[in-house]
Motif scaffolding. Structure first.
Motif, PDB file in Angstrom:
ATOM      1  N   GLU A   1       0.813  -1.215   0.000  1.00 53.69           N
ATOM      2  CA  GLU A   1       0.000   0.000   0.000  1.00 53.69           C
ATOM      3  C   GLU A   1       0.851   1.270   0.000  1.00 53.69           C
ATOM      4  O   GLU A   1       0.594   2.199  -0.781  1.00 53.69           O
ATOM      5  N   SER A   2       1.867   1.336   0.854  1.00 54.20           N
ATOM      6  CA  SER A   2       2.679   2.559   0.933  1.00 54.20           C
ATOM      7  C   SER A   2       3.416   2.834  -0.380  1.00 54.20           C
ATOM      8  O   SER A   2       3.573   3.990  -0.784  1.00 54.20           O
ATOM      9  N   VAL A   3       3.847   1.798  -1.068  1.00 50.58           N
ATOM     10  CA  VAL A   3       4.515   1.955  -2.365  1.00 50.58           C
ATOM     11  C   VAL A   3       3.503   2.434  -3.403  1.00 50.58           C
ATOM     12  O   VAL A   3       3.805   3.319  -4.214  1.00 50.58           O
ATOM     13  N   ALA A   4       2.298   1.888  -3.376  1.00 54.16           N
ATOM     14  CA  ALA A   4       1.253   2.320  -4.301  1.00 54.16           C
ATOM     15  C   ALA A   4       0.944   3.803  -4.092  1.00 54.16           C
ATOM     16  O   ALA A   4       0.848   4.567  -5.060  1.00 54.16           O
TER      17      ALA A   4
ATOM     18  N   GLY B   1       3.049  -6.958 -24.460  1.00 52.94           N
ATOM     19  CA  GLY B   1       2.864  -6.146 -23.267  1.00 52.94           C
ATOM     20  C   GLY B   1       1.608  -6.590 -22.546  1.00 52.94           C
ATOM     21  O   GLY B   1       0.899  -7.512 -22.991  1.00 52.94           O
ATOM     22  N   GLN B   2       1.322  -5.946 -21.437  1.00 54.18           N
ATOM     23  CA  GLN B   2       0.092  -6.248 -20.704  1.00 54.18           C
ATOM     24  C   GLN B   2      -0.187  -5.122 -19.732  1.00 54.18           C
ATOM     25  O   GLN B   2       0.694  -4.714 -18.980  1.00 54.18           O
ATOM     26  N   GLY B   3      -1.426  -4.632 -19.758  1.00 55.92           N
ATOM     27  CA  GLY B   3      -1.803  -3.549 -18.864  1.00 55.92           C
ATOM     28  C   GLY B   3      -0.857  -2.365 -19.022  1.00 55.92           C
ATOM     29  O   GLY B   3      -0.623  -1.891 -20.138  1.00 55.92           O
ATOM     30  N   PRO B   4      -0.254  -1.916 -17.919  1.00 58.13           N
ATOM     31  CA  PRO B   4       0.644  -0.754 -17.998  1.00 58.13           C
ATOM     32  C   PRO B   4       2.034  -1.074 -18.546  1.00 58.13           C
ATOM     33  O   PRO B   4       2.856  -0.180 -18.695  1.00 58.13           O
ATOM     34  N   VAL B   5       2.295  -2.347 -18.855  1.00 63.89           N
ATOM     35  CA  VAL B   5       3.618  -2.749 -19.355  1.00 63.89           C
ATOM     36  C   VAL B   5       3.590  -2.758 -20.883  1.00 63.89           C
ATOM     37  O   VAL B   5       2.898  -3.580 -21.485  1.00 63.89           O
ATOM     38  N   PRO B   6       4.356  -1.847 -21.512  1.00 56.09           N
ATOM     39  CA  PRO B   6       4.401  -1.841 -22.976  1.00 56.09           C
ATOM     40  C   PRO B   6       5.107  -3.081 -23.522  1.00 56.09           C
ATOM     41  O   PRO B   6       5.844  -3.759 -22.800  1.00 56.09           O
ATOM     42  N   ALA B   7       4.905  -3.339 -24.788  1.00 56.00           N
ATOM     43  CA  ALA B   7       5.603  -4.437 -25.462  1.00 56.00           C
ATOM     44  C   ALA B   7       7.111  -4.221 -25.372  1.00 56.00           C
ATOM     45  O   ALA B   7       7.581  -3.086 -25.291  1.00 56.00           O
ATOM     46  N   ASN B   8       7.849  -5.317 -25.362  1.00 53.01           N
ATOM     47  CA  ASN B   8       9.318  -5.301 -25.414  1.00 53.01           C
ATOM     48  C   ASN B   8       9.935  -4.495 -24.265  1.00 53.01           C
ATOM     49  O   ASN B   8      10.843  -3.695 -24.487  1.00 53.01           O
ATOM     50  N   THR B   9       9.454  -4.742 -23.050  1.00 53.81           N
ATOM     51  CA  THR B   9       9.931  -4.003 -21.889  1.00 53.81           C
ATOM     52  C   THR B   9      10.561  -4.936 -20.868  1.00 53.81           C
ATOM     53  O   THR B   9       9.875  -5.786 -20.291  1.00 53.81           O
ATOM     54  N   PRO B  10      11.871  -4.784 -20.605  1.00 53.69           N
ATOM     55  CA  PRO B  10      12.496  -5.543 -19.515  1.00 53.69           C
ATOM     56  C   PRO B  10      11.872  -5.110 -18.182  1.00 53.69           C
ATOM     57  O   PRO B  10      11.429  -3.968 -18.039  1.00 53.69           O
TER      58      PRO B  10
ATOM     59  N   GLY C   1       1.610   6.978  -6.956  1.00 54.49           N
ATOM     60  CA  GLY C   1       0.386   7.369  -7.647  1.00 54.49           C
ATOM     61  C   GLY C   1      -0.426   6.215  -8.192  1.00 54.49           C
ATOM     62  O   GLY C   1      -1.188   6.386  -9.133  1.00 54.49           O
ATOM     63  N   LEU C   2      -0.281   5.032  -7.598  1.00 54.06           N
ATOM     64  CA  LEU C   2      -1.016   3.848  -8.058  1.00 54.06           C
ATOM     65  C   LEU C   2      -2.099   3.402  -7.077  1.00 54.06           C
ATOM     66  O   LEU C   2      -2.771   2.398  -7.325  1.00 54.06           O
ATOM     67  N   TYR C   3      -2.249   4.115  -5.988  1.00 47.36           N
ATOM     68  CA  TYR C   3      -3.139   3.663  -4.920  1.00 47.36           C
ATOM     69  C   TYR C   3      -4.577   3.546  -5.404  1.00 47.36           C
ATOM     70  O   TYR C   3      -5.104   4.408  -6.100  1.00 47.36           O
TER      71      TYR C   3
END
Length: 185
Positions: free
Chosen positions: A100-103, A158-167, A107-109
């Motif tokens: 929770e604190s990291v979220a 990719g998936q959700g907030p993760v773009p394609a070809n992202t380490p 700005g992801l809370y």
């Protein structure tokens, strides 16, 4: 201006032929080499506490422990594990977390989300195999960072907030294990 239907068809057919000639293997290798270089740069510039390391350098895959518990509570296939995690890009931007604190700090809370450790049965295919592999190397109480190229993450789609070809970088803590059935042979 009048467009000739034959010209449009020829242009479309030519585009299909051109793009179908691109070698899929060469494209995958180029993406992997870009990921590998980016991960090596990340490792050279990031300050990650390293008390133990597992690496598959040829695959650009790393598990770097920040804390060892020496609990001797190891993971076996079929166990259900509880893991706190924070998923990041190599830039350091957080895209997901169970904390929770990291979220809140990133700005992801979401007030409707229960910030609890991720719980999953190992061997079930519930999480990325590269994520699970790193967890399987840990003992309860260990804290580690798992770093993986895009082909071991969400690949070209990719998936959700993760773009394609992202380490990806996952900071993880193995919180607990519920043992699954054991083969006594």
């Amino acid at each position: 201006m009048k467009i000739n239907l034959y010209s449009v068809f020829t242009l479309l057919l030519g585009s299909v032929v051109l793009f179908s000639c691109i070698d899929e293997q060469e494209t995958s290798e180029a993406i992997f080499q870009e990921d590998k270089a980016a991960i090596e740069n990340y490792l050279d510039t990031a300050s990650i506490v390293n008390v133990k390391e597992y690496s598959e350098e040829a695959a650009a895959y790393y598990v770097i422990w920040q804390e060892l518990s020496n609990s001797k509570d190891s993971v076996f296939v079929g166990d259900t594990v509880q893991v706190h995690y924070t998923g990041k890009f190599l830039s350091g931007k957080v895209f997901d977390t169970s904390i929770e604190s990291v979220a809140k700090a990133n700005g992801l809370y979401n007030a409707n989300y229960n910030y609890l450790p991720l719980s999953f049965k190992t061997g079930s295919g519930y999480v990325l195999p590269a994520f699970e592999f790193g967890i399987n190397l840990m003992e309860v109480g260990d804290k580690a960072t798992i770093i993986l190229p895009s082909e071991l993450g969400y690949g070209r789609t990719g998936q959700g907030p993760v773009p394609a070809n992202t380490p990806l970088v996952f900071e993880v803590e193995l919180m607990g294990i519920k043992p699954g059935p054991r083969d006594n042979n």
